[in-house]
Design a protein around this motif. Structure first.
Motif, short mmCIF file in Angstrom:
data_model
loop_
_atom_site.label_atom_id
_atom_site.label_comp_id
_atom_site.label_asym_id
_atom_site.label_seq_id
_atom_site.Cartn_x
_atom_site.Cartn_y
_atom_site.Cartn_z
N SER A 180 0.84 -1.20 0.00
CA SER A 180 0.00 0.00 0.00
C SER A 180 0.87 1.24 0.00
N LYS A 181 0.54 2.21 -0.85
CA LYS A 181 1.27 3.47 -0.87
C LYS A 181 0.96 4.30 0.38
N ILE A 182 -0.21 4.06 0.98
CA ILE A 182 -0.63 4.85 2.15
C ILE A 182 -0.21 4.16 3.45
N ASN A 183 -0.49 2.86 3.55
CA ASN A 183 -0.25 2.13 4.80
C ASN A 183 1.06 1.37 4.83
N GLY A 184 1.86 1.48 3.79
CA GLY A 184 3.17 0.84 3.79
C GLY A 184 3.15 -0.57 3.23
N THR A 185 4.33 -1.18 3.20
CA THR A 185 4.51 -2.52 2.64
C THR A 185 5.20 -3.40 3.67
N PHE A 186 4.68 -4.61 3.86
CA PHE A 186 5.33 -5.57 4.75
C PHE A 186 4.91 -6.98 4.36
N LYS A 187 5.66 -7.95 4.89
CA LYS A 187 5.33 -9.35 4.67
C LYS A 187 5.72 -10.15 5.91
N ILE A 188 4.78 -10.94 6.42
CA ILE A 188 5.02 -11.80 7.58
C ILE A 188 4.86 -13.24 7.12
N VAL A 189 5.85 -14.08 7.41
CA VAL A 189 5.87 -15.46 6.95
C VAL A 189 6.04 -16.39 8.14
N ALA A 190 5.24 -17.45 8.17
CA ALA A 190 5.37 -18.48 9.18
C ALA A 190 5.35 -19.84 8.50
N GLN A 191 6.20 -20.75 8.97
CA GLN A 191 6.27 -22.10 8.39
C GLN A 191 6.32 -23.14 9.50
N VAL A 192 5.69 -24.26 9.26
CA VAL A 192 5.70 -25.35 10.23
C VAL A 192 5.73 -26.67 9.46
N THR A 193 6.47 -27.63 9.98
CA THR A 193 6.55 -28.96 9.37
C THR A 193 5.52 -29.86 10.03
N ILE A 194 4.70 -30.48 9.20
CA ILE A 194 3.63 -31.34 9.70
C ILE A 194 4.07 -32.80 9.54
N THR A 195 4.12 -33.49 10.65
CA THR A 195 4.50 -34.90 10.65
C THR A 195 3.32 -35.74 11.11
N ILE A 196 2.94 -36.73 10.32
CA ILE A 196 1.82 -37.61 10.65
C ILE A 196 2.38 -38.97 11.04
N LEU A 197 2.09 -39.36 12.26
CA LEU A 197 2.57 -40.65 12.77
C LEU A 197 1.43 -41.67 12.68
N LEU A 198 1.73 -42.79 12.08
CA LEU A 198 0.73 -43.85 11.93
C LEU A 198 1.12 -45.05 12.79
N GLY A 199 0.10 -45.75 13.26
CA GLY A 199 0.37 -46.93 14.06
C GLY A 199 0.49 -46.57 15.51
#
Length: 199
Positions: A180-199
């Motif tokens: 945004s030219k008025i409210n500025g520019t930013f980026k927030i990133v979040a990452q998580v590794t999903i592990t599925i355990l079976l048995g």
């Protein structure tokens, strides 16, 4: 026409700065930029990049300290009356050659591909934009034989929320960005590794 942009950053132990200068000479644009340049003991050429660009046609970048050249050529051709945008990139220092292609069917549907020569890396992605605010992007990675999925939603015209999942690495990503030219520019990133355990 000549345009210049300068910004600086000061720390207690060092002074960092970045600068760029662009000159339009008709159809061709000349640009010099310097990033992460340390100026405590006098100016250095670290991060100095010289560029020659013809918008929509080509870009040639020369990294002065690394003596590295990067070529990028762009063109658009018609396939069944639909625009096919092609981009050829060669980075001499990294010895990488990449071909990008995007076939635009209409404003909502696009198919794109990315291929790196010599590596076998090839990705095919379909993009669908629903009512101009929600985007669905499934992508198939031939090298990994796996699918990636992404969904993004535009909110209030300038905020974009995006969720992505990579099946090969099982990484779920969440992004929030604003441009945004008025409210500025930013980026927030979040990452998580999903592990599925079976048995």
């Amino acid at each position: 026409m000549m345009k210049a942009a300068l910004k600086g950053k000061f720390d207690s132990d060092k002074t960092n700065g970045s600068a760029s200068v662009a000159i339009n000479t008709g159809d061709v644009k000349l640009r010099a930029s310097m990033t992460d340049a340390t100026v405590v003991n006098g100016p250095s050429l670290n991060g100095l990049l010289l560029s020659v660009e013809k918008p929509g046609s080509f870009i040639v970048d020369y990294n002065v300290p690394n003596k590295d050249v990067r070529f990028q050529f762009m063109n658009t051709v018609k396939v069944l009356d639909k625009p096919l945008r092609l981009t050829y990139i060669h980075a001499q220092g990294d010895n990488k050659t990449i071909l990008d292609g995007a076939l635009v069917f209409d404003e909502a549907n696009k198919v794109s591909t990315n291929y790196m020569f010599g590596s076998g890396n090839c990705k095919l992605k379909y993009s669908y934009v629903h009512k101009g605010v929600r985007t669905f992007e499934p992508c198939y990675d031939f090298a990994k034989d796996s699918w990636d999925f992404a969904v993004s939603q535009r909110v209030y015209g300038e905020d974009v929320f995006r969720a992505s999942y990579q099946t090969s690495s099982k990484v779920l990503g969440l992004d929030w960005s604003r441009d945004s030219k008025i409210n500025g520019t930013f980026k927030i990133v979040a990452q998580v590794t999903i592990t599925i355990l079976l048995g």
